[in-house]
Design an enzyme around this catalytic site. Structure first.
Site, PDB file in Angstrom:
ATOM      1  N   LYS A  13       9.813   4.503   2.201  1.00 46.05           N
ATOM      2  CA  LYS A  13      10.423   3.188   1.974  1.00 46.05           C
ATOM      3  C   LYS A  13      10.994   3.095   0.559  1.00 46.05           C
ATOM      4  O   LYS A  13      12.133   2.698   0.360  1.00 46.05           O
ATOM      5  CB  LYS A  13       9.380   2.064   2.181  1.00 46.05           C
ATOM      6  CG  LYS A  13       8.761   2.040   3.574  1.00 46.05           C
ATOM      7  CD  LYS A  13       7.785   0.895   3.743  1.00 46.05           C
ATOM      8  CE  LYS A  13       6.561   0.949   2.855  1.00 46.05           C
ATOM      9  NZ  LYS A  13       5.653   2.103   3.109  1.00 46.05           N
ATOM     10  N   ARG A  88       3.309  -7.693   5.319  1.00 47.13           N
ATOM     11  CA  ARG A  88       2.379  -6.620   5.642  1.00 47.13           C
ATOM     12  C   ARG A  88       1.411  -7.014   6.738  1.00 47.13           C
ATOM     13  O   ARG A  88       0.584  -6.223   7.148  1.00 47.13           O
ATOM     14  CB  ARG A  88       1.602  -6.330   4.360  1.00 47.13           C
ATOM     15  CG  ARG A  88       1.099  -4.957   4.209  1.00 47.13           C
ATOM     16  CD  ARG A  88       2.048  -4.111   3.424  1.00 47.13           C
ATOM     17  NE  ARG A  88       1.389  -2.996   2.810  1.00 47.13           N
ATOM     18  CZ  ARG A  88       1.923  -2.261   1.852  1.00 47.13           C
ATOM     19  NH1 ARG A  88       3.120  -2.514   1.400  1.00 47.13           N
ATOM     20  NH2 ARG A  88       1.271  -1.259   1.363  1.00 47.13           N
ATOM     21  N   ARG A 127       2.728  13.316  -3.954  1.00 45.89           N
ATOM     22  CA  ARG A 127       3.707  12.452  -4.641  1.00 45.89           C
ATOM     23  C   ARG A 127       3.417  12.379  -6.146  1.00 45.89           C
ATOM     24  O   ARG A 127       2.275  12.287  -6.579  1.00 45.89           O
ATOM     25  CB  ARG A 127       3.651  11.040  -4.049  1.00 45.89           C
ATOM     26  CG  ARG A 127       4.492  10.049  -4.852  1.00 45.89           C
ATOM     27  CD  ARG A 127       4.729   8.747  -4.161  1.00 45.89           C
ATOM     28  NE  ARG A 127       3.521   8.060  -3.759  1.00 45.89           N
ATOM     29  CZ  ARG A 127       3.508   6.957  -3.031  1.00 45.89           C
ATOM     30  NH1 ARG A 127       4.639   6.416  -2.630  1.00 45.89           N
ATOM     31  NH2 ARG A 127       2.365   6.400  -2.697  1.00 45.89           N
ATOM     32  N   ARG A 160      -0.361   8.413  -8.471  1.00 42.09           N
ATOM     33  CA  ARG A 160      -0.955   7.096  -8.249  1.00 42.09           C
ATOM     34  C   ARG A 160      -2.419   7.217  -7.889  1.00 42.09           C
ATOM     35  O   ARG A 160      -2.820   8.133  -7.183  1.00 42.09           O
ATOM     36  CB  ARG A 160      -0.207   6.380  -7.110  1.00 42.09           C
ATOM     37  CG  ARG A 160       0.899   5.478  -7.608  1.00 42.09           C
ATOM     38  CD  ARG A 160       1.783   4.945  -6.512  1.00 42.09           C
ATOM     39  NE  ARG A 160       1.083   4.328  -5.386  1.00 42.09           N
ATOM     40  CZ  ARG A 160       1.717   3.725  -4.383  1.00 42.09           C
ATOM     41  NH1 ARG A 160       3.036   3.659  -4.364  1.00 42.09           N
ATOM     42  NH2 ARG A 160       1.036   3.188  -3.397  1.00 42.09           N
ATOM     43  N   ARG A 171      -5.643   3.585   3.864  1.00 42.75           N
ATOM     44  CA  ARG A 171      -4.335   2.899   3.901  1.00 42.75           C
ATOM     45  C   ARG A 171      -3.676   3.077   5.271  1.00 42.75           C
ATOM     46  O   ARG A 171      -3.059   2.146   5.789  1.00 42.75           O
ATOM     47  CB  ARG A 171      -3.420   3.443   2.793  1.00 42.75           C
ATOM     48  CG  ARG A 171      -3.835   2.950   1.409  1.00 42.75           C
ATOM     49  CD  ARG A 171      -3.250   3.795   0.300  1.00 42.75           C
ATOM     50  NE  ARG A 171      -1.815   3.771   0.243  1.00 42.75           N
ATOM     51  CZ  ARG A 171      -1.081   4.668  -0.435  1.00 42.75           C
ATOM     52  NH1 ARG A 171      -1.666   5.646  -1.092  1.00 42.75           N
ATOM     53  NH2 ARG A 171       0.220   4.566  -0.455  1.00 42.75           N
TER      54      ARG A 171
HETATM   55  P1  AP5 Z   1       7.824   7.010  -0.874  1.00 43.14           P
HETATM   56  O1  AP5 Z   1       9.280   6.719  -0.761  1.00 43.14           O
HETATM   57  O2  AP5 Z   1       7.182   6.825  -2.207  1.00 43.14           O
HETATM   58  O3  AP5 Z   1       7.029   6.283   0.309  1.00 43.14           O
HETATM   59  P2  AP5 Z   1       6.678   4.746   0.553  1.00 43.14           P
HETATM   60  O4  AP5 Z   1       6.928   4.459   2.008  1.00 43.14           O
HETATM   61  O5  AP5 Z   1       7.371   3.865  -0.436  1.00 43.14           O
HETATM   62  O6  AP5 Z   1       5.121   4.827   0.330  1.00 43.14           O
HETATM   63  P3  AP5 Z   1       4.122   3.908  -0.527  1.00 43.14           P
HETATM   64  O7  AP5 Z   1       2.852   4.690  -0.644  1.00 43.14           O
HETATM   65  O8  AP5 Z   1       4.729   3.463  -1.812  1.00 43.14           O
HETATM   66  O9  AP5 Z   1       3.959   2.742   0.431  1.00 43.14           O
HETATM   67  P4  AP5 Z   1       2.748   1.838   0.558  1.00 43.14           P
HETATM   68  O10 AP5 Z   1       3.297   0.879   1.518  1.00 43.14           O
HETATM   69  O11 AP5 Z   1       1.452   2.457   0.909  1.00 43.14           O
HETATM   70  O12 AP5 Z   1       2.464   1.409  -0.969  1.00 43.14           O
HETATM   71  P5  AP5 Z   1       2.810   0.106  -1.787  1.00 43.14           P
HETATM   72  O13 AP5 Z   1       3.116   0.521  -3.149  1.00 43.14           O
HETATM   73  O14 AP5 Z   1       3.771  -0.781  -1.057  1.00 43.14           O
HETATM   74  O15 AP5 Z   1       7.600   8.537  -0.401  1.00 43.14           O
HETATM   75  C1  AP5 Z   1       6.297   9.092  -0.362  1.00 43.14           C
HETATM   76  C2  AP5 Z   1       6.378  10.580  -0.764  1.00 43.14           C
HETATM   77  O16 AP5 Z   1       7.131  11.293   0.226  1.00 43.14           O
HETATM   78  C3  AP5 Z   1       7.094  10.836  -2.101  1.00 43.14           C
HETATM   79  O17 AP5 Z   1       6.471  11.910  -2.722  1.00 43.14           O
HETATM   80  C4  AP5 Z   1       8.525  11.212  -1.679  1.00 43.14           C
HETATM   81  O18 AP5 Z   1       9.147  12.071  -2.620  1.00 43.14           O
HETATM   82  C5  AP5 Z   1       8.275  11.940  -0.353  1.00 43.14           C
HETATM   83  N1  AP5 Z   1       9.374  11.770   0.600  1.00 43.14           N
HETATM   84  C6  AP5 Z   1      10.184  10.694   0.745  1.00 43.14           C
HETATM   85  N2  AP5 Z   1      11.068  10.922   1.727  1.00 43.14           N
HETATM   86  C7  AP5 Z   1      10.778  12.174   2.224  1.00 43.14           C
HETATM   87  C8  AP5 Z   1      11.330  12.963   3.261  1.00 43.14           C
HETATM   88  N3  AP5 Z   1      12.355  12.540   3.999  1.00 43.14           N
HETATM   89  N4  AP5 Z   1      10.778  14.185   3.508  1.00 43.14           N
HETATM   90  C9  AP5 Z   1       9.725  14.632   2.774  1.00 43.14           C
HETATM   91  N5  AP5 Z   1       9.156  13.921   1.755  1.00 43.14           N
HETATM   92  C10 AP5 Z   1       9.689  12.699   1.500  1.00 43.14           C
HETATM   93  O19 AP5 Z   1       1.394  -0.668  -1.742  1.00 43.14           O
HETATM   94  C11 AP5 Z   1       0.276  -0.212  -2.480  1.00 43.14           C
HETATM   95  C12 AP5 Z   1      -0.871  -1.197  -2.341  1.00 43.14           C
HETATM   96  O20 AP5 Z   1      -0.483  -2.496  -2.849  1.00 43.14           O
HETATM   97  C13 AP5 Z   1      -1.340  -1.491  -0.899  1.00 43.14           C
HETATM   98  O21 AP5 Z   1      -2.253  -0.507  -0.420  1.00 43.14           O
HETATM   99  C14 AP5 Z   1      -1.990  -2.866  -1.067  1.00 43.14           C
HETATM  100  O22 AP5 Z   1      -3.264  -2.759  -1.666  1.00 43.14           O
HETATM  101  C15 AP5 Z   1      -1.061  -3.557  -2.070  1.00 43.14           C
HETATM  102  N6  AP5 Z   1       0.027  -4.303  -1.401  1.00 43.14           N
HETATM  103  C16 AP5 Z   1       1.366  -4.035  -1.457  1.00 43.14           C
HETATM  104  N7  AP5 Z   1       2.059  -4.917  -0.733  1.00 43.14           N
HETATM  105  C17 AP5 Z   1       1.148  -5.780  -0.197  1.00 43.14           C
HETATM  106  C18 AP5 Z   1       1.261  -6.904   0.668  1.00 43.14           C
HETATM  107  N8  AP5 Z   1       2.464  -7.338   1.138  1.00 43.14           N
HETATM  108  N9  AP5 Z   1       0.121  -7.537   1.040  1.00 43.14           N
HETATM  109  C19 AP5 Z   1      -1.091  -7.126   0.571  1.00 43.14           C
HETATM  110  N10 AP5 Z   1      -1.257  -6.076  -0.248  1.00 43.14           N
HETATM  111  C20 AP5 Z   1      -0.148  -5.398  -0.626  1.00 43.14           C
END
Ligand code: AP5
Length: 218
Positions: A13, A88, A127, A160, A171
């Site tokens: 994402k 979410r 990552r 991270r 997660r």
């Molecule tokens: P990346 O693009 O970083 O993936 P992502 O989908 O953004 O993953 P996140 O881990 O950031 O999502 P998340 O939803 O768990 O975390 P968030 O920060 O929102 O890619 C991942 C890896 O893959 C990278 O190394 C990249 O290089 C690689 N990659 C990308 N594309 C690729 C491809 N095509 N092929 C191969 N490799 C590839 O949330 C973190 C925490 O915050 C949550 O756990 C929760 O505690 C809190 N939180 C956030 N939002 C909320 C909410 N709305 N409500 C409650 N708590 C929340």
């Protein structure tokens, strides 16, 4: 144009959101990034959210919904936005609908990135992130030009805290239980567009563009 990016942790994402925002001149509103900034600055919200984030659980809805109301109101004057990581769960999706209704605004399309769990673990544990511009790299799949250093600003990359195997497993479970049901929520509204998130970053970017065009031009 306003977009939502949905998909499990590690689906890509954040990687794709940055490119789509550049192309369509949108503001990326990424809840995870905003929360981590609060953690770093030790704000009241950051202190309340820390234990949930580090364990891979969702931060309570009331905190998130207040934060997002502020972020959307602040950013919408700049034009369109892309919501990355919000909503979410169903309560957050309903709160977003209420807010958009109040603001006389709407979501144009919810892009759903589909990636199997077997690939997500490898993506997340490998990552590395730039602390300055937030760009995500991967040790094997998407390495920076110079090992350990951001291509854009030369900052040292970090891992991270929630990208370890145990927290990633939690997660993924939280995603299945709490977040997956909102895909149906947007399908019922006719707003969901599914994209295969396995392939090269460029291939997936092209598929997302096709999806956006098919919604916005129809
Ligand atoms: P990346 O693009 O970083 O993936 P992502 O989908 O953004 O993953 P996140 O881990 O950031 O999502 P998340 O939803 O768990 O975390 P968030 O920060 O929102 O890619 C991942 C890896 O893959 C990278 O190394 C990249 O290089 C690689 N990659 C990308 N594309 C690729 C491809 N095509 N092929 C191969 N490799 C590839 O949330 C973190 C925490 O915050 C949550 O756990 C929760 O505690 C809190 N939180 C956030 N939002 C909320 C909410 N709305 N409500 C409650 N708590 C929340």
């Amino acid at each position: 144009m306003n977009l939502i990016f949905l998909g499990p942790p590690g689906a890509g994402k954040g990687t794709q959101a940055k490119r789509i925002c550049d192309k369509y001149n949108l503001t990326q509103i990424a809840t995870g990034d905003i929360l981590r900034e609060h953690l770093k600055n030790e704000t009241g919200l950051g202190k309340k959210a820390r234990e949930y984030i580090n364990a891979g659980n969702l931060v309570p809805n009331d905190l998130i919904i207040d934060m997002m109301r502020y972020e959307i109101e602040k950013n919408r004057s700049k034009g369109g936005y892309l919501l990355d990581g919000f909503p979410r769960n169903v309560a957050q999706a309903e709160a977003l609908d209420e807010l958009l209704n109040d603001l006389n605004d709407k979501i144009d399309v919810a892009i759903v990135l589909n990636v199997p769990n077997s690939e997500l673990m490898a993506r997340l544990t490998g990552r590395r992130v730039c602390p300055s511009c937030g760009t995500s790299y991967h040790l094997i799949f998407n390495p920076p030009a110079k090992e350990g250093v951001c291509d854009h600003d030369g900052e040292e990359l970090f891992q991270r805290k929630d990208d370890n195997e145990e927290t990633v497993n939690n997660r993924l479970e939280v995603y299945t239980k709490e977040t997956k049901p909102i895909i149906t929520y947007y399908e019922k509204q006719g707003l969901a567009h599914h994209v295969d998130g396995v392939g090269s970053v460029d291939e997936i970017f092209n598929l997302i563009n096709e999806g956006i065009d098919s919604f916005v031009n129809n």
